[in-house]
Design a protein around this motif. Structure first.
Motif, PDB file in Angstrom:
ATOM      1  N   LYS A  48      -2.932  -7.537  -6.449  1.00 48.25           N
ATOM      2  CA  LYS A  48      -1.841  -6.779  -6.172  1.00 48.25           C
ATOM      3  C   LYS A  48      -0.660  -7.612  -6.468  1.00 48.25           C
ATOM      4  CE  LYS A  48      -2.368  -4.839  -1.877  1.00 48.25           C
ATOM      5  NZ  LYS A  48      -2.422  -4.329  -0.520  1.00 48.25           N
ATOM      6  N   ILE A  52       1.999  -6.290  -9.429  1.00 45.20           N
ATOM      7  CA  ILE A  52       3.621  -6.101  -9.390  1.00 45.20           C
ATOM      8  C   ILE A  52       4.356  -6.822 -10.338  1.00 45.20           C
ATOM      9  CG2 ILE A  52       5.467  -6.226  -7.719  1.00 45.20           C
ATOM     10  CD1 ILE A  52       3.237  -5.704  -5.397  1.00 45.20           C
ATOM     11  N   TYR A  78      -4.727  10.945  -8.295  1.00 48.75           N
ATOM     12  CA  TYR A  78      -3.620  10.151  -7.472  1.00 48.75           C
ATOM     13  C   TYR A  78      -3.101   8.722  -8.016  1.00 48.75           C
ATOM     14  CZ  TYR A  78      -2.326   7.742  -3.326  1.00 48.75           C
ATOM     15  OH  TYR A  78      -1.756   6.934  -2.360  1.00 48.75           O
ATOM     16  N   THR A  79      -3.908   8.285  -9.102  1.00 57.00           N
ATOM     17  CA  THR A  79      -3.564   7.076  -9.658  1.00 57.00           C
ATOM     18  C   THR A  79      -2.320   7.432 -10.404  1.00 57.00           C
ATOM     19  OG1 THR A  79      -5.883   6.340  -9.894  1.00 57.00           O
ATOM     20  CG2 THR A  79      -4.407   5.021 -11.079  1.00 57.00           C
ATOM     21  N   LEU A  82       0.606   7.582  -8.019  1.00 57.95           N
ATOM     22  CA  LEU A  82       1.022   6.343  -7.886  1.00 57.95           C
ATOM     23  C   LEU A  82       1.860   5.398  -9.157  1.00 57.95           C
ATOM     24  CD1 LEU A  82      -2.242   4.483  -6.219  1.00 57.95           C
ATOM     25  CD2 LEU A  82      -0.005   4.924  -5.157  1.00 57.95           C
ATOM     26  N   GLU A  85       5.449   7.729  -9.357  1.00 63.39           N
ATOM     27  CA  GLU A  85       6.046   7.693  -7.953  1.00 63.39           C
ATOM     28  C   GLU A  85       6.385   6.301  -7.188  1.00 63.39           C
ATOM     29  OE1 GLU A  85       4.354  10.901  -5.784  1.00 63.39           O
ATOM     30  OE2 GLU A  85       5.438  12.380  -7.200  1.00 63.39           O
ATOM     31  N   LYS A  86       5.249   5.528  -7.157  1.00 65.81           N
ATOM     32  CA  LYS A  86       5.298   4.286  -6.402  1.00 65.81           C
ATOM     33  C   LYS A  86       5.770   3.186  -7.237  1.00 65.81           C
ATOM     34  CE  LYS A  86       2.556   1.033  -3.621  1.00 65.81           C
ATOM     35  NZ  LYS A  86       1.221   0.990  -2.874  1.00 65.81           N
ATOM     36  N   TYR A  87       5.468   3.225  -8.563  1.00 71.65           N
ATOM     37  CA  TYR A  87       5.526   1.973  -9.510  1.00 71.65           C
ATOM     38  C   TYR A  87       6.709   2.459 -10.380  1.00 71.65           C
ATOM     39  CZ  TYR A  87       1.625  -0.112  -7.355  1.00 71.65           C
ATOM     40  OH  TYR A  87       0.649  -0.825  -6.528  1.00 71.65           O
ATOM     41  N   GLU A 247      -5.333  -0.002  -3.309  1.00 78.46           N
ATOM     42  CA  GLU A 247      -4.858   1.078  -2.083  1.00 78.46           C
ATOM     43  C   GLU A 247      -6.032   1.191  -1.095  1.00 78.46           C
ATOM     44  OE1 GLU A 247      -1.655   2.632  -2.014  1.00 78.46           O
ATOM     45  OE2 GLU A 247      -1.112   1.444  -3.619  1.00 78.46           O
ATOM     46  N   LYS A 257      -2.679  14.110  -0.540  1.00 82.13           N
ATOM     47  CA  LYS A 257      -1.548  13.800  -1.320  1.00 82.13           C
ATOM     48  C   LYS A 257      -1.417  14.627  -2.529  1.00 82.13           C
ATOM     49  CE  LYS A 257      -0.413   9.645   0.638  1.00 82.13           C
ATOM     50  NZ  LYS A 257       0.933   9.034   0.934  1.00 82.13           N
TER      51      LYS A 257
END
Ligand SMILES: [Zn+2]
Length: 349
Positions: A48, A52, A78-79, A82, A85-87, A247, A257
């Motif tokens: 993780k 990042i 979903y990936t 992610l 939107e998340k990264y 995740e 989602k």
């Protein structure tokens, strides 16, 4: 539909799974093995952290930050969410059309790409070639028995092509990351993030390539090889990253989602797939050849991590449609003799 297969009472591994044994309570050795149990929190935390860190330093330097192997299934959808939107990655979605993608999955692919505002590139080999390849990986011992504990032979042929094509794209466009939607039951722990050096893995791929070349001809090289001049021009190898592995999310939550992007479940695929019409056939071939379902290990992993109940997993494995299998058998002109040869494939050495 239920089956009479003897399975572990905790997970869904069956009596035909390699190296399995059961204790007096019907619990398998994989469930009893502590090492297998704890998903190695340490490795997960480190992966993780590394992901990042690498994203932060790699972002914004090329036309795209990442090429995403996008099948249109629930996990890769979903990936992709992610990643965007998340990264905050600028992603090129890449879809490999093997000729058997469910039409609903294609609608999903277009809808999701639009909703997430990403570029989409599709590659579709000729159907004649794909049919030859599916036959070749159904009726020859192309992969090792160990590889096949995690995946069916046909799925593995497609995924190998996807991986190589994505790597080629990354090298050509100097994209630093290659993303895929694998979960931890599908890939080993040490491949959550790794540097993808084509030449490093070339030797291990050679026996597979030789077998496939023999069966389908040199055309396979177009999809499973990268030219020397391109390899010579590489200054930095891209990283392969499997974002979903870090995740902790249940299938139910994933579905909740991705529905927000307009994604819907196709009806013409089996319980273990959310995009490919070949899947029921691939599982059938695997079961006939090796005696167990290729999703047992992945589903058992999800059960152990409380991401799926045993009942839900059983339902998936037992949802096999004869209609779907027979449709593919017909499309590929497979004979009863060929089908009865399956049990012998890994016996003759
Ligand atoms: Zn078990």
């Amino acid at each position: 539909m239920t089956d009479n297969i003897k399975r572990c009472t905790k997970c869904v591994l069956s009596a035909s799974f390699p190296n399995i044994n059961f204790d007096e309570n019907g619990v398998c050795n994989f469930c009893r093995d502590e090492m297998y149990h704890t998903a190695d929190e340490d490795v997960l935390d480190k992966s993780k952290e590394e992901i990042i860190r690498r994203f932060e330093s790699g972002k914004g330097k090329s036309q795209y930050d990442a090429v995403m192997c996008y099948s249109g299934g629930k996990d890769s959808t979903y990936t992709l969410m992610l990643a965007v939107e998340k990264y905050g990655l600028n992603v090129l979605a890449f879809t490999f059309d093997n000729g058997f993608i469910s039409p609903v999955a294609f609608e999903n692919i277009n809808r999701v790409a639009e909703s997430l505002n990403v570029d989409l590139l599709t590659i579709r080999p000729s159907l004649k070639f794909m049919k030859k390849l599916i036959r070749a990986s159904s009726f020859n011992p192309v992969y090792t028995k160990r590889t096949l504990t995690r995946i069916s032979s046909n799925c593995n042929s497609c995924i190998t092509m996807v991986n190589i094509l994505a790597l080629r794209m990354a090298l050509e466009k100097k994209i630093p990351f290659i993303l895929a939607g694998f979960t931890l039951g599908q890939i080993p722990l040490n491949t959550i993030i790794y540097k993808n050096n084509y030449r490093f893995f070339q030797d291990s791929r050679k026996p597979i390539l030789d077998k496939l070349r023999k069966a389908v001809g040199d055309e396979i090289d177009k999809y499973m090889c990268i030219d020397e001049p391109l390899l010579d021009s590489v200054t930095e190898d891209p990283y392969n990253v499997n974002l979903l592995c870090i995740e902790e999310i249940s299938e139910e939550k994933i579905l909740e989602k991705i529905r927000k992007t307009g994604w819907t479940q196709p009806e013409d695929v089996d319980g273990c797939s959310s995009n490919c019409r070949l899947n029921a056939f691939n599982n059938f071939i695997h079961e006939q050849t090796l005696g167990y379902n290729p999703y047992e290990l992945e589903l058992s992993h999800l059960i152990k991590n409380d991401l799926l109940t045993r009942e839900e997993a059983l339902e998936k494995i037992q949802d096999k449609s004869e209609t779907q299998v027979n449709a593919i058998i017909e499309e590929l002109n497979i004979t009863p003799d060929e089908l009865s040869s399956l049990k012998e494939i890994y016996k003759k050495k």
